[in-house]
Design a protein around this motif. Structure first.
Motif, mmCIF file in Angstrom:
data_model
loop_
_atom_site.group_PDB
_atom_site.id
_atom_site.type_symbol
_atom_site.label_atom_id
_atom_site.label_comp_id
_atom_site.label_asym_id
_atom_site.label_seq_id
_atom_site.Cartn_x
_atom_site.Cartn_y
_atom_site.Cartn_z
ATOM 1 N N GLU A 44 0.785 -1.194 -0.054
ATOM 2 C CA GLU A 44 -0.067 0.051 0.050
ATOM 3 C C GLU A 44 0.831 1.130 0.057
ATOM 4 O OE1 GLU A 44 -4.095 1.405 2.092
ATOM 5 O OE2 GLU A 44 -2.442 1.088 3.532
ATOM 6 N N ARG A 51 -5.547 -1.012 1.167
ATOM 7 C CA ARG A 51 -5.821 -1.975 2.523
ATOM 8 C C ARG A 51 -7.245 -1.766 2.690
ATOM 9 N NH1 ARG A 51 -5.071 -5.065 5.251
ATOM 10 N NH2 ARG A 51 -3.496 -4.627 6.991
ATOM 11 N N ALA A 56 -7.313 -6.673 1.301
ATOM 12 C CA ALA A 56 -6.759 -5.664 0.536
ATOM 13 C C ALA A 56 -7.514 -5.597 -1.025
ATOM 14 C CB ALA A 56 -5.358 -5.984 0.128
#
Length: 247
Positions: A44, A51, A56
């Motif tokens: 991320e 996320r 995710a």
């Protein structure tokens, strides 16, 4: 497996499924949940994924929109709690608007007030309401296939002729300034509903907080927000601008 290899597998899974859970990834990678969490945090940070609670998802463009089927598997526990709270706000004899969307579908299942009139722009919702013997009005127009929502001039015309005690809307994005959605036509429908309701609630799980979509719908202050408790600094800012109901 090396970290670089794990990351490549994670990105490959997200590319294939768009949304992946921690449980899925631990099984695929045969490693611990804490290791997967660290890898996801790093990815991320590198701008390669987003996320969400319990996993995710792939990054979205401003106009990208998931189908109802894709949305239905995300953050189900959060959505259930939001739907239960929303249902508790509906009183007998009220006229309410229930927007298309997966959280609002759960709201319909939680309805305990039966002497109400529900207006909806979703064929799917209307069917469920009729099955529950709830007085139902369906908004016509062009049906958007991905969200099952009626949109266009015909839908706007009909909404403009109605008033609602309460409206329950879904949104794709909730930023510090406004509510937003990927589709301009659907955004126009949501604005019309908001303008014709005495009280409007936006139902949104935590993945929507801090996210922006293409079409602005309304300033944050125009609707109350029902969402799940989280420590997001943005949520604290939103509380200064509108009513936030945390569940």
């Amino acid at each position: 497996m090396l970290k670089s290899e794990r990351k490549q597998v994670i990105l490959s899974e997200i590319s294939r499924h768009r949304v992946v859970s921690l449980e899925q990834l631990t099984q695929v990678l045969q490693t611990s949940e804490s290791t997967v969490r660290r890898d996801l945090d790093e990815l991320e940070g590198e701008g390669k994924l987003r996320r969400i609670h319990g996993g995710a998802e792939s990054l979205h463009s401003l106009q990208e929109e998931e189908s109802n089927q894709e949305k239905s598997i995300k953050n189900v526990h959060e959505k259930q709690k939001i739907a239960q709270k929303a249902a508790s706000l509906i009183r007998e004899q009220e006229v309410v608007f229930i927007d298309a969307g997966t959280t609002n579908e759960l709201l319909i299942r939680e309805l305990t007030a039966k002497q109400v009139t529900v207006v909806t722009n979703s064929i799917h919702h209307a069917t469920q309401l009729v099955e529950q013997q709830i007085s139902t009005v369906i908004i016509g127009g062009m049906v958007k296939r991905s969200t099952d929502a009626s949109i266009g001039g015909m839908a706007l015309n009909q909404i403009g002729q109605l008033n609602f005690d309460k409206a329950f809307l879904g949104m794709n994005g909730i930023s510090e300034e406004c509510y937003s959605t990927p589709d301009m036509e659907e955004g126009a429908i949501k604005r019309a509903i908001l303008e014709n309701a005495k009280k409007t609630y936006v139902l949104a799980d935590s993945s929507k907080i801090g996210y922006s979509s293409f079409a602005k719908v309304a300033p944050i202050k125009r609707a109350s927000l029902i969402t799940t408790k989280n420590a997001s600094p943005l949520l604290q800012l939103l509380k200064e601008k509108t009513e936030v109901i945390e569940v």
